[in-house]
Each structure stands twice: as C-alpha cells, then as structure tokens.
Design an enzyme around this catalytic site. Structure first.
Site, PDB file in Angstrom:
ATOM      1  CG  ASN A  17    -111.038  38.941 -48.727  1.00 41.94           C
ATOM      2  OD1 ASN A  17    -112.199  38.565 -48.884  1.00 41.94           O
ATOM      3  ND2 ASN A  17    -110.348  38.680 -47.631  1.00 41.94           N
ATOM      4  CB  CYS A  35    -108.725  44.686 -50.615  1.00 42.78           C
ATOM      5  SG  CYS A  35    -107.551  44.940 -49.295  1.00 42.78           S
ATOM      6  CD  GLU A  44    -112.749  46.964 -49.738  1.00 47.90           C
ATOM      7  OE1 GLU A  44    -112.077  45.932 -49.951  1.00 47.90           O
ATOM      8  OE2 GLU A  44    -112.904  47.442 -48.601  1.00 47.90           O
ATOM      9  CB  CYS A  48    -109.425  49.693 -51.042  1.00 57.02           C
ATOM     10  SG  CYS A  48    -108.881  47.978 -51.254  1.00 57.02           S
TER      11      CYS A  48
END
Ligand code: THU
Length: 143
Positions: free
Chosen positions: A56, A67, A69, A103
């Site tokens: 992140n 984020c 992901e 995400c």
C-alpha cells in the site's frame, strides 16, 4: 466491445499459494504507510506464471491512498497480464483479513475465478474465491 467470456482456470496448488503468500509477506515492509502504519503486502500470480508484488502507498491527502492489492494487480496489467490466477495478501494483524471492496472489484476484472489467500502475523490463513468475496459481481461480461 464486449470481451469474450474467459475460460475457467484451475486453482493454484497449495505449494504455489504458499510461495505467493511468502512473496506478499516479503513485500509488506516496502509499503509507504506513515499515516496508518498498517503495512500491507500483496502478490499476484498471473496465468503465465509470473508473480507481481506491491504494497500500500498512502498520501497526505488520505483518500488518495492506494491499496496493496490494487497496486499489485495494476503492476501485472501494465506488464501485459490480462488474467490473474491468485492474489495473496499479508496484513500486520493477528487474524487474516480480506481485501477491501474496491480491491475485490479490481481483482474480479482480471481474475473472475481468482483465489484470494490471506496471511497475517498469526498462524491462521484464509482462502476464498473472488466469487465468495464478491458475489454477483458487475464486470466486463455486463457491458
Ligand atoms: N489497505 C490495503 O492495502 N489493503 C487492504 O486490503 C486493506 C487496507 C491499506 C490502505 C491503507 O493504507 C491501510 O491499509 C489502512 O487502511
């Protein structure tokens, strides 16, 4: 233009997922998270076997935080990947956690049958499909 329906991919085996979780754990110290101090690492397994990691990245304008992901999926897509097989996450928590809603939507775009595996500072792990995390998802098939 409507993309053709993607073929289903077999889920990754346990050893592959363990390696992916280790990559996510190794990525987490590279987060830029001075505000939350919540360092998240992520690793994406592409259908061609390549692995992309990220973490992140926060901002003084908090809402601009990105984020782990999404950063990892976008790194994969920029490298030419169009199909994600699995996403692994490490969070600095006692129990594993799931990706945020934004995400999940991004993972679904490139991995409609992706496995999402989570690990943490404790021993527990969690494994879900993106379909479990985001049922009845809106996606490319709807446009
Ligand atoms: N964060 C992630 O990177 N992934 C998640 O799945 C949950 C939250 C980040 C965003 C922010 O930098 C920090 O964790 C606290 O929310």
């Amino acid at each position: 233009m409507k993309p053709s329906a993607p073929n289903r991919l077999p889920p990754p085996d346990d050893a592959t997922l363990s390696q992916l979780l280790a990559a996510a754990r190794a990525a987490s110290p590279r987060a830029y998270a001075p505000y939350s101090r919540f360092r998240v690492g992520a690793a994406v397994l592409a259908d061609d076997g390549r692995v992309f990691t990220s973490a992140n990245i926060e901002n003084a304008s908090y809402g601009l935080t990105s984020c782990a992901e999404r950063n990892a999926v976008f790194a994969a897509v920029f490298a030419g990947v169009r199909r994600v097989v699995a996403v692994a996450i490490h969070t600095p928590t006692a129990a594993p956690v799931s990706p945020c809603g934004a995400c999940r939507q991004v993972i679904f775009e490139f991995g409609p049958d992706a496995v999402v595996a989570s690990c943490c500072d404790g021993d527990d792990q969690q494994r879900r499909t993106i379909g479990e995390l985001l049922p009845d998802a809106f996606g490319p098939q709807d446009l």
